[in-house]
Structure formats: structure tokens, C-alpha cells
Design an enzyme around this catalytic site. Structure first.
Site, PDB file in Angstrom:
ATOM      1  N   LYS A 236       0.818  -1.209   0.000  1.00 22.19           N
ATOM      2  CA  LYS A 236       0.000   0.000   0.000  1.00 22.19           C
ATOM      3  C   LYS A 236       0.859   1.270   0.000  1.00 22.19           C
ATOM      4  O   LYS A 236       2.083   1.194   0.125  1.00 22.19           O
ATOM      5  CB  LYS A 236      -0.960  -0.042   1.200  1.00 22.19           C
TER       6      LYS A 236
HETATM    7  C1  LIG Z   1      -5.414  -4.333   0.837  1.00 24.33           C
HETATM    8  C2  LIG Z   1      -6.866  -4.106   0.896  1.00 24.33           C
HETATM    9  C3  LIG Z   1      -7.624  -4.437   2.038  1.00 24.33           C
HETATM   10  C4  LIG Z   1      -7.063  -5.203   3.188  1.00 24.33           C
HETATM   11  O1  LIG Z   1      -6.019  -4.581   3.840  1.00 24.33           O
HETATM   12  P1  LIG Z   1      -5.222  -5.393   4.944  1.00 24.33           P
HETATM   13  O2  LIG Z   1      -4.528  -4.322   5.746  1.00 24.33           O
HETATM   14  O3  LIG Z   1      -4.270  -6.305   4.248  1.00 24.33           O
HETATM   15  O4  LIG Z   1      -6.213  -6.137   5.768  1.00 24.33           O
HETATM   16  C5  LIG Z   1      -8.957  -4.081   2.060  1.00 24.33           C
HETATM   17  N1  LIG Z   1      -9.536  -3.473   1.019  1.00 24.33           N
HETATM   18  C6  LIG Z   1      -8.850  -3.160  -0.099  1.00 24.33           C
HETATM   19  C7  LIG Z   1      -9.556  -2.455  -1.205  1.00 24.33           C
HETATM   20  C8  LIG Z   1      -7.496  -3.495  -0.205  1.00 24.33           C
HETATM   21  O5  LIG Z   1      -6.834  -3.228  -1.327  1.00 24.33           O
END
Ligand SMILES: *Cc1c(COP(=O)(O)O)cnc(C)c1O
Length: 382
Positions: free
Chosen positions: A185
Site C-alpha cells: 500500500k
Molecule cells: C489491501 C486491501 C484491504 C485489506 O487490507 P489489509 O490491511 O491487508 O487487511 C482491504 N480493502 C482493499 C480495497 C485493499 O486493497
């Protein structure tokens, strides 16, 4: 020129991270504690949000916010079908029924029309909205289309850091915005998440619920004068953030604005280099008053799977966001074939989506290799 593959994504870490982690390890307190509290304040300041609660992941953040609504079990909850499976799982783990909403093909998120249609059919009790790729969704307009109060909307802002609408960062005005600090991210910690809210009561509630529902943070119980006594008022989750993660997050947050600038420049370079290629649809332009977070650079292309293989051969790794939830075996079983057949635009557009490499560490040479591989493959198609 390097012959190695251009990776799809590489996490960036600020130089200050290593020292920050060592300090926490030497401090004698490594799990949720003072660094977590400081990171929450730093992230709240960054967003301009009244309260932030740091948690283990965005997935647990979504589940906690839904649980804190105290809805009857099995309540219909609207969600895009074009989303990450974890966001669907969060609705199911909270005890509710995901209602899959189709997308508007320009923005790749459900628009007011799609939300209103799904709401008329199912009388939802809550809704999860998502900032696909970093596009700042209009939460107020979608809440109105769903016939829901803002306090029934959870914003999945996993792609949100750096995005703005009307000059305000995504999540600043949300009742409940959930962020991810997963490795890929925009602000990677490795793992981690956060809930931003304007509601003190919700903040207090999820703060307890992230650690089993215990009424006192354990580090406060261990402070001088702290008491061993606590209560469990809600059955919570084990979803706390550690001080090791929080110290990484604090150092990363300082570097984030610079990384966002680089992401914007890379996206603009893709726009200029790829415009007009046969068969290729670029991300939506003309985002007046909106700041895209450029978490993803998503193009659309026919016969996508073959192109992915050709790019791989040319040394360029790509990805797809997302395989629609309505196509997954478990959700088809749980929700039924009929419900999973109600998102035709998602099915059609989902076959064409392709995410290109986009991250602060992508070099001009790397981006040039992506552009020439894609240009070559598309021109060869004629
Ligand atoms: C990565 C992601 C998540 C989950 O995030 P985590 O921190 O790995 O639980 C949820 N929604 C979207 C749209 C994502 O891309």
C-alpha cells in the site's frame, strides 16, 4: 539495460525506520503502547481527522467498525463486488450479508445509480464504500443514494492515503474510514491498519474491541499506579497494532508526501506515454477538485490475460485489481448464483483491468521498459 523483470511493486522504507525499531526493541515495551498512541496522533494530524485507532489490518478495521454498529445478525450490507476479498470477509465475519453492487465503468466504483438500485432491492442496514486505486469516492452522495445515514457507512480507504476530495484528505470527515499499511500500500508498514473517525464513542469502542474488548490498554495497567483490574464490555478481536509497527509507521508518515508526489509524476508520465495506443483505455481524467492517490495505475485492455503473459515475457510484472468477488467460489456458494449474476459491468470490465507497476522506487528506466513492452505488444496486435 538490466534484463531482470520490472517488479509490480516494491515497498519503500524511510531511512529512519531502522533506528526507530531498535529504539522500541531496547525500550522494554514492544506491543501496543506509547508508540502506538503517538502514531495515532501523527496519523490523525496527517488526515485532519478527530480520532485515529491503530489496528492490525484494514480487514480487522472494517470488521470492528461493522461490529460496532450493533446491527441485527444477517443484515444486508452493500459493498462493491470489485473489491478485495478481505473486505467481503469482514462483512461475513461481522455476521452480515454482503450485497454486491455493480460499478460505474469510468470510476471503477459503484456510483449513486448503482447504489440506489441495489438499495431498492435489498433495504441495506449499512454500506462499505471503497476508494478503488486511490479515487476519492463521494461518501455523502453514496450514503444518500443508499438511503443510509453517514454513521451507517464504512469507508474502505485501503487505497486512500494521499487522496483528497474538496481539499480534505480521504477519511478526514468519515464516520469510519479504514486504512491499510500492508506491504504493497501507499504507506507500507508491512502489516497494519487504522480507523479514522469523528465519533468519540466509536473511537473508544473500537479501541477496546481491538484488544479482546478489555476496558484498559494493557500498557496502562502496567504503568506505575496502574491497576490489574479490567472489564470486558464487548467481545472484541485480537487486532491491536504493536509499538514496533507504530514506530515504523511514524517514520514512514514523514516520507509519505514525497512518495505521493512521485506517484503523481509517474502517473502523469504513463498518461502522456500511453495516450492513443490502440485498444488501451487509460484511467479517468478530469478529476476536478479531486486528488487521486495513485495507489494503482489501472488500464483496460481487451484480451488482457494474453497481454499479461506477453508483458511477463518482456520482463514486466503486472497485476489485476480485482478478480470480482461475485466470481469467487465461496461467495457464489454463500450468496447464490442469482445474486452473483447481478453485476454485469463488473464482470465485463473486470476481464479488462490491468494494473501497471507504480511505486516510488520505480526508476525512469523501469517505467520506460513498461511503456515500451506495452506499446510493442499492443502495436503487434495491429
Ligand atoms: C489491501 C486491501 C484491504 C485489506 O487490507 P489489509 O490491511 O491487508 O487487511 C482491504 N480493502 C482493499 C480495497 C485493499 O486493497
Amino acid at each position: 539495460m538490466s534484463r531482470t523483470t520490472v517488479p509490480f511493486t516494491v515497498p519503500s522504507f524511510a531511512g529512519e525506520v531502522s533506528d526507530a525499531v531498535v529504539k522500541v526493541l531496547d525500550s522494554g515495551w514492544v506491543t501496543t503502547g506509547p508508540q502506538t498512541a503517538a502514531f495515532e496522533q501523527d496519523f490523525a494530524d496527517f488526515l485532519g481527522a478527530p480520532h485515529v485507532v491503530a489496528v492490525a489490518s484494514c480487514t480487522t478495521a472494517l470488521e470492528l467498525c461493522l461490529r460496532a454498529m450493533d446491527l441485527p445478525q444477517g443484515s444486508p450490507v452493500l459493498t462493491p463486488s470489485l473489491t478485495f476479498c478481505g473486505a467481503i470477509n469482514a462483512i461475513l465475519h461481522a455476521g452480515h450479508r454482503p450485497v454486491l453492487v455493480d460499478i460505474d465503468e469510468d470510476t471503477l466504483v459503484p456510483g449513486p445509480r448503482e447504489v440506489a438500485e441495489a438499495a431498492a432491492r435489498t433495504a441495506p442496514r449499512a454500506m462499505v464504500v471503497q476508494n478503488q486505486g486511490g479515487y476519492p469516492v463521494d461518501v455523502a452522495a453514496l450514503a444518500e443514494a443508499a438511503g443510509l445515514g453517514r454513521d451507517r457507512v464504512v469507508e474502505d480507504a485501503a487505497h486512500g492515503p494521499g487522496a483528497e476530495r474538496g481539499g480534505r484528505p480521504v477519511g478526514a470527515e468519515s464516520h469510519a474510514a479504514c486504512f491499510s499499511f500492508y506491504a504493497t500500500k501507499n504507506m507500507p508498514i508491512g502489516e497494519g491498519g487504522a480507523i479514522a473517525t469523528g465519533d468519540q464513542e466509536l473511537a473508544d469502542r473500537v479501541r477496546a474491541m481491538r484488544l479482546h474488548g478489555m476496558s484498559k490498554d494493557s500498557w496502562k495497567r502496567y504503568l506505575p499506579g496502574g491497576s490489574w483490574r479490567y472489564d470486558v464490555k464487548d467481545v472484541g478481536l485480537k487486532a491491536n497494532m504493536t509499538d514496533i509497527q507504530a514506530s515504523i509507521g511514524r517514520a514512514q508518515l514523514v516520507a509519505l508526501p514525497g512518495w505521493q508526489k512521485t506517484r503523481g509524476e509517474l502517473a502523469a508520465r504513463y498518461d502522456a506515454a500511453l495516450d492513443g495506443l490502440p485498444g488501451l483505455t487509460l484511467p479517468q481524467r478530469g478529476l476536478d477538485g479531486l486528488q487521486h492517490a495513485w495507489h494503482l495505475y489501472q488500464v483496460r485492455v481487451p484480451d488482457r490475460d494474453a497481454l499479461i503473459a506477453e508483458l511477463e515475457t518482456a520482463g514486466v510484472a503486472t497485476s489485476v485489481h480485482f478478480i470480482p468477488a461475485n466470481q469467487m467460489t465461496s461467495y457464489r456458494r454463500i450468496l447464490g448464483e442469482e445474486e452473483c449474476g447481478r453485476v454485469p459491468v463488473t464482470d465485463r470490465v473486470g476481464e479488462e483491468l490491468l494494473s501497471l507497476p507504480l511505486y516510488p522506487g520505480l526508476t525512469p528506466d523501469g517505467q520506460e521498459r513498461v511503456v515500451s513492452a506495452l506499446t510493442g505488444a499492443l502495436r503487434a496486435r495491429g
